[in-house]
Design a protein around this motif. Structure first.
Motif, PDB file in Angstrom:
ATOM      1  N   LYS A  71       0.856  -1.060   0.086  1.00  0.00           N
ATOM      2  CA  LYS A  71       0.100   0.057  -0.029  1.00  0.00           C
ATOM      3  C   LYS A  71       0.750   1.336   0.025  1.00  0.00           C
ATOM      4  O   LYS A  71       0.363   2.279  -0.387  1.00  0.00           O
ATOM      5  N   ALA A  72       2.202   0.839   0.315  1.00  0.00           N
ATOM      6  CA  ALA A  72       3.078   2.398   0.259  1.00  0.00           C
ATOM      7  C   ALA A  72       3.806   2.222  -1.239  1.00  0.00           C
ATOM      8  O   ALA A  72       3.896   1.282  -1.610  1.00  0.00           O
ATOM      9  N   TRP A  73       4.306   3.494  -1.505  1.00  0.00           N
ATOM     10  CA  TRP A  73       4.778   3.840  -2.470  1.00  0.00           C
ATOM     11  C   TRP A  73       6.326   4.409  -2.537  1.00  0.00           C
ATOM     12  O   TRP A  73       6.405   5.034  -1.530  1.00  0.00           O
ATOM     13  N   GLU A  74       7.429   4.236  -3.212  1.00  0.00           N
ATOM     14  CA  GLU A  74       8.514   4.645  -3.098  1.00  0.00           C
ATOM     15  C   GLU A  74       9.057   5.586  -4.335  1.00  0.00           C
ATOM     16  O   GLU A  74       8.746   5.027  -5.692  1.00  0.00           O
ATOM     17  N   ARG A  75       9.752   6.501  -4.380  1.00  0.00           N
ATOM     18  CA  ARG A  75      10.252   7.174  -5.466  1.00  0.00           C
ATOM     19  C   ARG A  75      11.341   6.478  -6.052  1.00  0.00           C
ATOM     20  O   ARG A  75      12.093   5.714  -5.616  1.00  0.00           O
ATOM     21  N   ILE A  76      11.665   6.690  -7.712  1.00  0.00           N
ATOM     22  CA  ILE A  76      12.489   6.072  -8.197  1.00  0.00           C
ATOM     23  C   ILE A  76      13.632   6.863  -8.779  1.00  0.00           C
ATOM     24  O   ILE A  76      13.294   8.072  -9.217  1.00  0.00           O
ATOM     25  N   GLY A  77      14.748   6.352  -8.766  1.00  0.00           N
ATOM     26  CA  GLY A  77      15.851   7.515  -8.860  1.00  0.00           C
ATOM     27  C   GLY A  77      16.616   6.891 -10.202  1.00  0.00           C
ATOM     28  O   GLY A  77      15.886   6.684 -11.179  1.00  0.00           O
ATOM     29  N   SER A  78      17.896   6.617 -10.224  1.00  0.00           N
ATOM     30  CA  SER A  78      18.574   6.517 -11.362  1.00  0.00           C
ATOM     31  C   SER A  78      18.628   4.936 -11.322  1.00  0.00           C
ATOM     32  O   SER A  78      18.263   3.861 -10.761  1.00  0.00           O
ATOM     33  N   ALA A  79      19.335   4.416 -12.609  1.00  0.00           N
ATOM     34  CA  ALA A  79      19.539   3.112 -12.787  1.00  0.00           C
ATOM     35  C   ALA A  79      20.898   2.524 -12.187  1.00  0.00           C
ATOM     36  O   ALA A  79      21.830   3.171 -12.501  1.00  0.00           O
ATOM     37  N   ILE A  80      20.674   1.265 -11.364  1.00  0.00           N
ATOM     38  CA  ILE A  80      22.066   0.666 -11.093  1.00  0.00           C
ATOM     39  C   ILE A  80      22.233  -0.368 -11.524  1.00  0.00           C
ATOM     40  O   ILE A  80      21.535  -1.402 -11.727  1.00  0.00           O
ATOM     41  N   PRO A  81      23.683  -0.453 -12.273  1.00  0.00           N
ATOM     42  CA  PRO A  81      23.901  -1.864 -12.983  1.00  0.00           C
ATOM     43  C   PRO A  81      23.919  -2.998 -12.165  1.00  0.00           C
ATOM     44  O   PRO A  81      24.575  -2.746 -11.039  1.00  0.00           O
ATOM     45  N   ILE A  82      23.569  -3.991 -12.711  1.00  0.00           N
ATOM     46  CA  ILE A  82      23.589  -5.205 -11.815  1.00  0.00           C
ATOM     47  C   ILE A  82      25.187  -5.852 -12.433  1.00  0.00           C
ATOM     48  O   ILE A  82      25.599  -6.022 -13.519  1.00  0.00           O
ATOM     49  N   ILE A  83      26.016  -6.197 -11.349  1.00  0.00           N
ATOM     50  CA  ILE A  83      27.260  -6.627 -11.435  1.00  0.00           C
ATOM     51  C   ILE A  83      27.335  -8.211 -11.299  1.00  0.00           C
ATOM     52  O   ILE A  83      27.239  -8.738 -10.401  1.00  0.00           O
TER      53      ILE A  83
END
Length: 205
Positions: A193-205
């Motif tokens: 029910k809660a939401w979170e802001r989205i920032g940048s893309a983090i590459p998967i290493i």
């Protein structure tokens, strides 16, 4: 409770409904088995408002609103990727795009579509069908973005190879950072029910 300007923009954007995509669905890569490249995950930067109509949806469809479960990432085997592609393209073919005003008389109305729906309805149905296939609700997150100056909703599938987007505008399943949208917020994996802001893309290493 105070929220910053970005969070307020999420609320305003999400309440405008979906961008008009009638006739623009791309099916060029439907059913393809080409591997995904260069996965990324979404950086989360704080709390956001949930879209207003989402709250009413949660009251009616608690199971599909939920992100409960301990499995936060799905190991993306070839068969799991095939499931994402099949569900995405199948729902896109079966549901006819129609605005909430036309289907329910409301400006913004989130629900499981039977025949007609707009962007968030596609995303909700895809979540429902993936859960039936054994995908955990905790890895299937409704997500809001901006497209062409209007709001847009997609489904994010969190996998070992990145955060993948299921979208009614295309039958391709893509890493979120390879789509044409500006992402604002998604459901929290800790509390649906809660939401979170989205920032940048983090590459998967």
């Amino acid at each position: 409770m105070k929220f910053n300007t970005i969070a307020l923009c999420v609320l305003l954007m999400a309440s405008t409904g979906c961008s008009d995509t009638t006739g623009s669905i791309s099916t060029a890569s439907a059913g393809t088995t080409a591997p995904l490249s260069g996965g990324t995950r979404m950086e989360l930067t704080g709390r956001a408002f949930a879209p207003p109509a989402f709250r009413h949806f949660c009251a009616r469809q608690a199971r599909l609103c939920s992100t409960s479960g301990s499995q936060k990432l799905v190991e993306l085997s070839d068969s799991r990727l095939a499931e994402l592609r099949k569900v995405n393209s199948s729902v896109n073919r079966r549901i006819i795009e129609r605005s909430d005003v036309a289907t329910s008389g409301r400006a913004d109305d989130w629900r499981v579509p039977a025949k007609y729906g707009d962007c968030e309805d596609y995303a909700i149905l895809k979540k429902a069908e993936l859960i039936k296939l054994g995908w955990p609700a905790s890895a299937l997150l409704l997500t809001v973005a901006r497209s062409g100056g209007e709001g847009h909703t997609v489904l994010t599938a969190r996998t070992s190879r990145g955060d993948l987007i299921l979208d009614n505008r295309t039958s391709s399943v893509k890493d979120w950072s390879h789509t044409p949208y500006r992402y604002f917020a998604r459901q929290s994996q800790e509390n649906g029910k809660a939401w979170e802001r989205i920032g940048s893309a983090i590459p998967i290493i």
